[in-house]
Motif scaffolding. Sequence first.
Motif, PDB file in Angstrom:
ATOM      1  N   ALA A 142       0.831  -1.207   0.000  1.00 38.56           N
ATOM      2  CA  ALA A 142       0.000   0.000   0.000  1.00 38.56           C
ATOM      3  C   ALA A 142       0.858   1.246   0.000  1.00 38.56           C
ATOM      4  O   ALA A 142       0.590   2.218  -0.711  1.00 38.56           O
ATOM      5  CB  ALA A 142      -0.921  -0.012   1.221  1.00 38.56           C
ATOM      6  N   GLU A 143       1.936   1.222   0.790  1.00 36.46           N
ATOM      7  CA  GLU A 143       2.804   2.389   0.841  1.00 36.46           C
ATOM      8  C   GLU A 143       3.613   2.530  -0.433  1.00 36.46           C
ATOM      9  O   GLU A 143       3.795   3.631  -0.950  1.00 36.46           O
ATOM     10  CB  GLU A 143       3.739   2.288   2.039  1.00 36.46           C
ATOM     11  CG  GLU A 143       4.587   3.524   2.235  1.00 36.46           C
ATOM     12  CD  GLU A 143       5.077   3.654   3.655  1.00 36.46           C
ATOM     13  OE1 GLU A 143       4.816   4.706   4.259  1.00 36.46           O
ATOM     14  OE2 GLU A 143       5.707   2.722   4.148  1.00 36.46           O
ATOM     15  N   SER A 144       4.075   1.409  -0.976  1.00 38.56           N
ATOM     16  CA  SER A 144       4.867   1.497  -2.195  1.00 38.56           C
ATOM     17  C   SER A 144       4.034   2.027  -3.346  1.00 38.56           C
ATOM     18  O   SER A 144       4.538   2.695  -4.243  1.00 38.56           O
ATOM     19  CB  SER A 144       5.453   0.130  -2.558  1.00 38.56           C
ATOM     20  OG  SER A 144       4.445  -0.774  -2.938  1.00 38.56           O
ATOM     21  N   ALA A 145       2.728   1.759  -3.354  1.00 40.24           N
ATOM     22  CA  ALA A 145       1.866   2.263  -4.416  1.00 40.24           C
ATOM     23  C   ALA A 145       1.749   3.771  -4.359  1.00 40.24           C
ATOM     24  O   ALA A 145       1.510   4.423  -5.375  1.00 40.24           O
ATOM     25  CB  ALA A 145       0.481   1.626  -4.312  1.00 40.24           C
ATOM     26  N   ARG A 146       1.919   4.355  -3.163  1.00 49.56           N
ATOM     27  CA  ARG A 146       1.821   5.804  -3.025  1.00 49.56           C
ATOM     28  C   ARG A 146       3.136   6.491  -3.364  1.00 49.56           C
ATOM     29  O   ARG A 146       3.189   7.700  -3.533  1.00 49.56           O
ATOM     30  CB  ARG A 146       1.419   6.163  -1.583  1.00 49.56           C
ATOM     31  CG  ARG A 146       0.009   5.746  -1.215  1.00 49.56           C
ATOM     32  CD  ARG A 146      -0.410   6.428   0.070  1.00 49.56           C
ATOM     33  NE  ARG A 146       0.395   5.993   1.197  1.00 49.56           N
ATOM     34  CZ  ARG A 146       0.072   4.975   1.988  1.00 49.56           C
ATOM     35  NH1 ARG A 146      -1.004   4.272   1.749  1.00 49.56           N
ATOM     36  NH2 ARG A 146       0.840   4.657   3.012  1.00 49.56           N
ATOM     37  N   ALA A 147       4.216   5.716  -3.407  1.00 50.05           N
ATOM     38  CA  ALA A 147       5.522   6.317  -3.669  1.00 50.05           C
ATOM     39  C   ALA A 147       5.580   6.852  -5.089  1.00 50.05           C
ATOM     40  O   ALA A 147       4.939   6.345  -5.996  1.00 50.05           O
ATOM     41  CB  ALA A 147       6.630   5.283  -3.454  1.00 50.05           C
ATOM     42  N   HIS A 148       6.383   7.884  -5.280  1.00 51.50           N
ATOM     43  CA  HIS A 148       6.594   8.450  -6.619  1.00 51.50           C
ATOM     44  C   HIS A 148       7.157   7.374  -7.532  1.00 51.50           C
ATOM     45  O   HIS A 148       8.011   6.591  -7.138  1.00 51.50           O
ATOM     46  CB  HIS A 148       7.582   9.614  -6.516  1.00 51.50           C
ATOM     47  CG  HIS A 148       7.672  10.433  -7.764  1.00 51.50           C
ATOM     48  ND1 HIS A 148       8.300   9.986  -8.898  1.00 51.50           N
ATOM     49  CD2 HIS A 148       7.208  11.676  -8.044  1.00 51.50           C
ATOM     50  CE1 HIS A 148       8.229  10.916  -9.837  1.00 51.50           C
ATOM     51  NE2 HIS A 148       7.576  11.953  -9.341  1.00 51.50           N
ATOM     52  N   GLU A 149       6.665   7.330  -8.791  1.00 51.43           N
ATOM     53  CA  GLU A 149       7.068   6.277  -9.706  1.00 51.43           C
ATOM     54  C   GLU A 149       8.576   6.229  -9.898  1.00 51.43           C
ATOM     55  O   GLU A 149       9.171   5.166  -9.962  1.00 51.43           O
ATOM     56  CB  GLU A 149       6.375   6.469 -11.053  1.00 51.43           C
ATOM     57  CG  GLU A 149       6.607   5.294 -12.000  1.00 51.43           C
ATOM     58  CD  GLU A 149       5.973   5.523 -13.359  1.00 51.43           C
ATOM     59  OE1 GLU A 149       6.107   6.630 -13.882  1.00 51.43           O
ATOM     60  OE2 GLU A 149       5.365   4.579 -13.883  1.00 51.43           O
ATOM     61  N   LEU A 150       9.206   7.390  -9.975  1.00 52.86           N
ATOM     62  CA  LEU A 150      10.651   7.426 -10.171  1.00 52.86           C
ATOM     63  C   LEU A 150      11.378   6.734  -9.036  1.00 52.86           C
ATOM     64  O   LEU A 150      12.410   6.111  -9.229  1.00 52.86           O
ATOM     65  CB  LEU A 150      11.128   8.881 -10.266  1.00 52.86           C
ATOM     66  CG  LEU A 150      12.645   9.108 -10.252  1.00 52.86           C
ATOM     67  CD1 LEU A 150      13.290   8.488 -11.485  1.00 52.86           C
ATOM     68  CD2 LEU A 150      12.959  10.586 -10.172  1.00 52.86           C
ATOM     69  N   ARG A 151      10.849   6.843  -7.810  1.00 56.29           N
ATOM     70  CA  ARG A 151      11.529   6.329  -6.632  1.00 56.29           C
ATOM     71  C   ARG A 151      10.854   5.057  -6.119  1.00 56.29           C
ATOM     72  O   ARG A 151      10.815   4.784  -4.942  1.00 56.29           O
ATOM     73  CB  ARG A 151      11.570   7.421  -5.556  1.00 56.29           C
ATOM     74  CG  ARG A 151      12.178   8.723  -6.088  1.00 56.29           C
ATOM     75  CD  ARG A 151      12.276   9.773  -5.003  1.00 56.29           C
ATOM     76  NE  ARG A 151      12.606  11.070  -5.549  1.00 56.29           N
ATOM     77  CZ  ARG A 151      13.848  11.481  -5.833  1.00 56.29           C
ATOM     78  NH1 ARG A 151      14.862  10.695  -5.628  1.00 56.29           N
ATOM     79  NH2 ARG A 151      14.051  12.681  -6.316  1.00 56.29           N
ATOM     80  N   ASN A 152      10.281   4.284  -7.038  1.00 56.87           N
ATOM     81  CA  ASN A 152       9.635   3.033  -6.684  1.00 56.87           C
ATOM     82  C   ASN A 152      10.221   1.915  -7.552  1.00 56.87           C
ATOM     83  O   ASN A 152       9.530   1.301  -8.347  1.00 56.87           O
ATOM     84  CB  ASN A 152       8.125   3.145  -6.914  1.00 56.87           C
ATOM     85  CG  ASN A 152       7.385   1.914  -6.430  1.00 56.87           C
ATOM     86  OD1 ASN A 152       7.851   1.197  -5.558  1.00 56.87           O
ATOM     87  ND2 ASN A 152       6.237   1.667  -7.021  1.00 56.87           N
ATOM     88  N   PRO A 153      11.514   1.659  -7.440  1.00 63.79           N
ATOM     89  CA  PRO A 153      12.149   0.700  -8.333  1.00 63.79           C
ATOM     90  C   PRO A 153      11.819  -0.739  -7.971  1.00 63.79           C
ATOM     91  O   PRO A 153      11.371  -1.040  -6.872  1.00 63.79           O
ATOM     92  CB  PRO A 153      13.638   0.973  -8.126  1.00 63.79           C
ATOM     93  CG  PRO A 153      13.726   1.484  -6.735  1.00 63.79           C
ATOM     94  CD  PRO A 153      12.462   2.281  -6.516  1.00 63.79           C
ATOM     95  N   SER A 154      12.050  -1.630  -8.922  1.00 62.70           N
ATOM     96  CA  SER A 154      11.947  -3.053  -8.648  1.00 62.70           C
ATOM     97  C   SER A 154      12.857  -3.406  -7.477  1.00 62.70           C
ATOM     98  O   SER A 154      14.002  -2.964  -7.425  1.00 62.70           O
ATOM     99  CB  SER A 154      12.380  -3.844  -9.883  1.00 62.70           C
ATOM    100  OG  SER A 154      12.787  -5.146  -9.529  1.00 62.70           O
ATOM    101  N   PRO A 155      12.375  -4.197  -6.507  1.00 62.22           N
ATOM    102  CA  PRO A 155      13.243  -4.572  -5.378  1.00 62.22           C
ATOM    103  C   PRO A 155      14.539  -5.248  -5.814  1.00 62.22           C
ATOM    104  O   PRO A 155      15.589  -5.008  -5.228  1.00 62.22           O
ATOM    105  CB  PRO A 155      12.362  -5.516  -4.566  1.00 62.22           C
ATOM    106  CG  PRO A 155      10.963  -5.112  -4.898  1.00 62.22           C
ATOM    107  CD  PRO A 155      11.008  -4.695  -6.341  1.00 62.22           C
ATOM    108  N   GLU A 156      14.487  -6.083  -6.838  1.00 55.06           N
ATOM    109  CA  GLU A 156      15.706  -6.756  -7.283  1.00 55.06           C
ATOM    110  C   GLU A 156      16.708  -5.764  -7.855  1.00 55.06           C
ATOM    111  O   GLU A 156      17.918  -5.886  -7.632  1.00 55.06           O
ATOM    112  CB  GLU A 156      15.371  -7.828  -8.323  1.00 55.06           C
ATOM    113  CG  GLU A 156      14.718  -9.062  -7.743  1.00 55.06           C
ATOM    114  CD  GLU A 156      14.728 -10.229  -8.721  1.00 55.06           C
ATOM    115  OE1 GLU A 156      15.561 -10.220  -9.657  1.00 55.06           O
ATOM    116  OE2 GLU A 156      13.922 -11.145  -8.536  1.00 55.06           O
ATOM    117  N   ILE A 157      16.227  -4.787  -8.608  1.00 55.66           N
ATOM    118  CA  ILE A 157      17.125  -3.779  -9.163  1.00 55.66           C
ATOM    119  C   ILE A 157      17.730  -2.954  -8.035  1.00 55.66           C
ATOM    120  O   ILE A 157      18.934  -2.683  -8.014  1.00 55.66           O
ATOM    121  CB  ILE A 157      16.385  -2.882 -10.171  1.00 55.66           C
ATOM    122  CG1 ILE A 157      15.948  -3.704 -11.386  1.00 55.66           C
ATOM    123  CG2 ILE A 157      17.262  -1.706 -10.605  1.00 55.66           C
ATOM    124  CD1 ILE A 157      15.115  -2.940 -12.390  1.00 55.66           C
TER     125      ILE A 157
END
Length: 241
Positions: A142-157
């Motif tokens: 839920a929190e990650s969905a609110r994060a800015h797209e630029l700062r919401n990278p794939s966890p593996e990356i």
Amino acid sequence: MNAVFHPQKEFSTHFLGCQVVPQRDKTLLRAAEELRYQVYCEECRFLRPEECPDGRESDEHDVNSAHFAALSLQQELAGYVRLVHPDAIQTFPFQNHCVALLEGVILPPAAQSAEISRLMVRKDYRRRHGERPPSGVSTDEAESARAHELRNPSPEILLSLYRQMYAYSLRNGIRYWYAAMERSLARILARMNFGFQQIGPATDYYGPVAPYVADLRVFEYQLSQRNPALLAWMRSSCVLC
């Protein structure tokens, strides 16, 4: 991009992190500068496109930085970040924008510090809402969905890039990391066991962000208690491009 791919079973099965050495990896560095232009100039408009007429973004801090990339299984550039060393007067880029500090904050020695900068992921590799993180790494969807797209990278990356920065820091006597980031990203990182402490109020520095610092010795201790397998992976030998 002459990388030999050795994915790790639990934490990064689809991406390889590597250091980008400008004198050696000219093609990969160019791709990173083009990605920086796409994200900072075209997508987010943090910088004006006319300031980068060749479609590549760079600045005066690049020559004083260590550069890192995350590559896909197909050897495509998926993510980028740099670690900026202190300048001649022992300051960092964030200090030109985040000028105020919280009461009682004492900055660590500049010679043992570096600033995480230009952290980004190519648009088609960013994590979609509901995507599961790697095994052993928790997050809050839920929190990650609110994060800015630029700062919401794939966890593996993200893990691949942080692993490379950590290995570089160990080799070069860096104990402290600065980062200017949104609170939502700081919380996501904390849930992934990368704890940063806020050291100043939020300001407008390529978006609304606040300055944070992390002590790698504290990070190592906390990770040894919470996720020793991840710490062992972080410490294991890193394959460079």
